[in-house]
Motif scaffolding. Sequence first.
Motif, mmCIF file in Angstrom:
data_model
loop_
_atom_site.group_PDB
_atom_site.id
_atom_site.type_symbol
_atom_site.label_atom_id
_atom_site.label_comp_id
_atom_site.label_asym_id
_atom_site.label_seq_id
_atom_site.Cartn_x
_atom_site.Cartn_y
_atom_site.Cartn_z
ATOM 1 N N LEU A 31 40.463 37.295 42.643
ATOM 2 C CA LEU A 31 39.921 36.904 41.343
ATOM 3 C C LEU A 31 40.428 37.865 40.277
ATOM 4 C CD1 LEU A 31 36.245 36.175 42.454
ATOM 5 C CD2 LEU A 31 38.018 34.484 41.930
ATOM 6 N N THR A 32 40.788 37.305 39.144
ATOM 7 C CA THR A 32 41.321 38.100 38.041
ATOM 8 C C THR A 32 40.204 38.474 37.080
ATOM 9 O OG1 THR A 32 43.426 36.925 38.200
ATOM 10 C CG2 THR A 32 43.014 38.166 36.175
ATOM 11 N N LEU A 33 40.152 39.746 36.714
ATOM 12 C CA LEU A 33 39.132 40.196 35.772
ATOM 13 C C LEU A 33 39.593 39.960 34.341
ATOM 14 C CD1 LEU A 33 38.071 41.568 38.357
ATOM 15 C CD2 LEU A 33 37.492 43.562 36.963
ATOM 16 N N GLY A 80 30.455 36.572 50.283
ATOM 17 C CA GLY A 80 29.440 37.133 49.407
ATOM 18 C C GLY A 80 29.661 38.564 48.979
ATOM 19 N N ALA A 81 30.798 39.142 49.315
ATOM 20 C CA ALA A 81 31.080 40.535 48.960
ATOM 21 C C ALA A 81 32.407 40.652 48.225
ATOM 22 C CB ALA A 81 31.091 41.399 50.217
ATOM 23 N N GLU A 109 34.894 41.165 31.725
ATOM 24 C CA GLU A 109 34.548 41.648 33.063
ATOM 25 C C GLU A 109 35.046 43.083 33.266
ATOM 26 O OE1 GLU A 109 34.705 37.182 35.061
ATOM 27 O OE2 GLU A 109 36.495 38.427 34.897
ATOM 28 N N LYS A 110 36.218 43.394 32.746
ATOM 29 C CA LYS A 110 36.718 44.765 32.843
ATOM 30 C C LYS A 110 35.826 45.719 32.055
ATOM 31 C CE LYS A 110 41.100 45.662 32.970
ATOM 32 N NZ LYS A 110 42.545 45.769 32.659
ATOM 33 N N SER A 111 35.296 45.229 30.942
ATOM 34 C CA SER A 111 34.394 46.055 30.136
ATOM 35 C C SER A 111 33.119 46.376 30.912
ATOM 36 C CB SER A 111 34.037 45.307 28.845
ATOM 37 O OG SER A 111 33.110 46.036 28.082
ATOM 38 N N ILE A 112 32.636 45.400 31.665
ATOM 39 C CA ILE A 112 31.437 45.622 32.493
ATOM 40 C C ILE A 112 31.710 46.714 33.530
ATOM 41 C CG2 ILE A 112 29.977 44.569 34.284
ATOM 42 C CD1 ILE A 112 30.236 41.916 32.736
ATOM 43 N N VAL A 113 32.864 46.630 34.178
ATOM 44 C CA VAL A 113 33.223 47.601 35.201
ATOM 45 C C VAL A 113 33.369 48.998 34.586
ATOM 46 C CG1 VAL A 113 34.985 48.273 36.885
ATOM 47 C CG2 VAL A 113 34.342 45.861 36.643
ATOM 48 N N ILE A 138 29.387 31.560 42.320
ATOM 49 C CA ILE A 138 29.000 32.687 43.189
ATOM 50 C C ILE A 138 28.208 33.766 42.448
ATOM 51 C CG2 ILE A 138 30.976 32.349 44.714
ATOM 52 C CD1 ILE A 138 32.315 34.766 43.348
ATOM 53 N N GLY A 139 27.987 33.567 41.131
ATOM 54 C CA GLY A 139 27.296 34.605 40.368
ATOM 55 C C GLY A 139 28.140 35.858 40.282
ATOM 56 N N PHE A 140 29.392 35.681 39.871
ATOM 57 C CA PHE A 140 30.377 36.753 39.926
ATOM 58 C C PHE A 140 29.990 37.974 39.093
ATOM 59 C CE2 PHE A 140 34.441 38.610 38.285
ATOM 60 C CZ PHE A 140 34.858 39.167 39.482
#
Length: 213
Positions: free
Chosen positions: A194-196, A178-179, A200-204, A146-148
């Motif tokens: 979905l678990t970060l 898609g959202a 991924e948490k660093s990106i957020v 999905i290009g998460f």
Amino acid sequence: MGLDYLGLSSDEIRDVLEPIVLEAASTLSRPTAEGIARKIIGQKHLFLKALASRLAESVDRLTRERLEFIVQSAPEIAGKAAPALYDAARRLGADDIVEELRMLWEAYGSPTKARCPKCGFKALTPELWCLVCKRTSSEEEFKEYIGFQKLLEMWASRAPEELVEEVLRSSIIYYEDGALAAPSEPKTPLAVPLTLGSREKSIVKKRLEARLR
């Protein structure tokens, strides 16, 4: 009816015709063979739909011709029976029919909120198990499909700050159609959690910090 190409055996023809003949006969005051035949031919579309329904019940005996007939003559039946028909289409190497079944599943079947990375049907449950191909995807596989990461970056850049902080605290975010959505946001029971991971948490966090400067 011009259905010789389906290669129906005498037994299959009888199995399909018997209930249809009985139904046609019940509507006539004086049923005769000719009268019943005229009745059936006059309602050809109903006959074809009934035949398609019967054929769909015998997946192991489906040929490409029969599969095409089901899809064309009874699309709503094909959509509802997509999981079984998908197996037949794969066995026959009919990729074009698989594509038609994907569309019919979304129109007449029971589509979910996420597409399966393995078969492409919108049939993935929150547990990442597919209703159509009966396979389970890993969370990593689904995220890549999905290009998460891009979705997450876009969401973290636009969502209210309190929701971004909520996701960082819980390490959970939901996906559907898609959202993305935080745990407290409105969503359907079919949303995929979905678990970060730490990356991924660093990106957020970076997106949130950029907004707070």
